[in-house]
Design an enzyme around this catalytic site. Structure first.
Site, PDB file in Angstrom:
ATOM      1  N   TYR A   1       3.716  -4.362  -1.131  1.00 41.32           N
ATOM      2  CA  TYR A   1       2.432  -4.417  -1.191  1.00 41.32           C
ATOM      3  C   TYR A   1       1.770  -3.720  -2.078  1.00 41.32           C
ATOM      4  O   TYR A   1       0.614  -4.318  -2.414  1.00 41.32           O
ATOM      5  CB  TYR A   1       2.761  -2.750   0.269  1.00 41.32           C
ATOM      6  CG  TYR A   1       0.969  -2.959   0.525  1.00 41.32           C
ATOM      7  CD1 TYR A   1       0.182  -3.486   1.279  1.00 41.32           C
ATOM      8  CD2 TYR A   1       1.063  -1.352   0.155  1.00 41.32           C
ATOM      9  CE1 TYR A   1      -1.385  -2.462   0.930  1.00 41.32           C
ATOM     10  CE2 TYR A   1      -0.777  -0.457   0.344  1.00 41.32           C
ATOM     11  CZ  TYR A   1      -1.484  -1.830   0.544  1.00 41.32           C
ATOM     12  OH  TYR A   1      -2.792  -1.446   0.829  1.00 41.32           O
TER      13      TYR A   1
ATOM     14  N   LYS B   1      -1.759  -5.259  -4.540  1.00 44.65           N
ATOM     15  CA  LYS B   1      -2.793  -4.359  -4.756  1.00 44.65           C
ATOM     16  C   LYS B   1      -2.772  -4.266  -6.244  1.00 44.65           C
ATOM     17  O   LYS B   1      -4.027  -4.543  -6.630  1.00 44.65           O
ATOM     18  CB  LYS B   1      -2.322  -3.198  -3.688  1.00 44.65           C
ATOM     19  CG  LYS B   1      -2.745  -3.240  -2.599  1.00 44.65           C
ATOM     20  CD  LYS B   1      -4.264  -4.284  -2.190  1.00 44.65           C
ATOM     21  CE  LYS B   1      -4.614  -4.041  -0.698  1.00 44.65           C
ATOM     22  NZ  LYS B   1      -5.395  -4.937   0.208  1.00 44.65           N
TER      23      LYS B   1
END
Length: 264
Positions: free
Chosen positions: A155, A159
């Site tokens: 994750y 990003k």
């Protein structure tokens, strides 16, 4: 539909930050194109937005993690004959756990949603915006993109892609009237952590969570002002600033302590 009507497209618009951003856009009389996977949720939100704000709402049921998903969204918008004045790339998911233990198929889905969908939708709609020399894009990223993230390695990495990708294309279009804004929230009170099986993480269970309405307001104000970036929340601003002064290994260790299961 009037040719001069303003339309905003929001992915992940049925809950959390995306839902709050959709409300703010509707309040400013943007007609909405809302994208999500679940038809019942889309219908309920469309009825709510129409009734409360008197705007037109186009619903697109689409799984953006599927390879054809983002392309189908663009084709559906073109078929409606409307211009997207504001694009909000918001839909995103994570997975909690140590990388050696987590599910690779789930992680590849997350890469497709958090990276590929942002890339495809941005490319297709940005080309139209640059041609018209008008438009705004909001990239909902995360302070995780600025920090290595043990227990959320994939994750955070997705990003980080969003952050550098956004900064690069901001530079490429700087001589146009199109603006791209990056919104970096921290831990926010949404369904994200439930979907990521992350509710036992120390930062979630013991820490404070931001109100998604406040995060959306920060992002919306920055978007409308044409700002390049907004970190939502003083605590998050301090964390990102401090991380730039520390070795990455120390930042990773700090994040490990915050992310590991509560009580460990």
């Amino acid at each position: 539909m009037a040719a001069n009507s303003k339309y905003a497209l929001i992915t992940g618009a049925t809950s959390g930050i995306g839902y709050e951003l959709a409300k703010l856009l509707a309040q400013d009389q943007y007609h909405l194109i809302i994208v999500a996977r679940h038809p019942a949720e889309l219908s309920a939100r469309a009825a709510e937005f129409k009734q409360q704000y008197g705007v037109d709402v186009i619903t697109l049921e689409q799984d953006l993690a599927k390879p054809e998903g983002p392309f189908k969204v663009y084709e559906a918008v073109k078929a409606q004959g409307v211009n997207v004045e504001v694009l909000v790339n918001n839909a995103g998911q994570g997975q909690y756990g140590q990388f050696v233990d987590t599910d690779i198929d789930r992680e590849l889905e997350i890469v497709d949603l958090n990276i590929k969908a942002y890339l495809v939708l941005t490319k297709l709609f940005l080309k139209d915006m640059v041609t018209r020399n008008a438009g705004k894009i909001l990239m909902v990223s995360s302070i995780g993109g600025e920090l290595p993230g043990p227990w959320q390695a994939v994750y955070h990495a997705t990003k980080a892609f969003v952050s550098t990708f956004t900064e690069a294309i901001q530079n490429e279009i700087k001589d146009t009237d199109v603006t791209i804004t990056k919104l970096l929230p921290g831990v926010t009170d949404t369904d994200f952590f439930n979907k990521a099986d992350m509710e036992e993480a120390k930062m979630v269970k013991e820490g404070s969570k931001a109100d998604p309405a406040e995060v959306a307001r920060d992002g919306y104000q920055a978007l409308m002002a044409g700002k390049a970036e907004i970190i939502s929340g003083l605590k998050n601003k301090v964390m990102v600033a401090a991380s730039k002064l520390m070795p990455d290994s120390l930042v990773a260790e700090n994040m490990q302590q915050q992310a590991k299961p509560s009580g460990q």
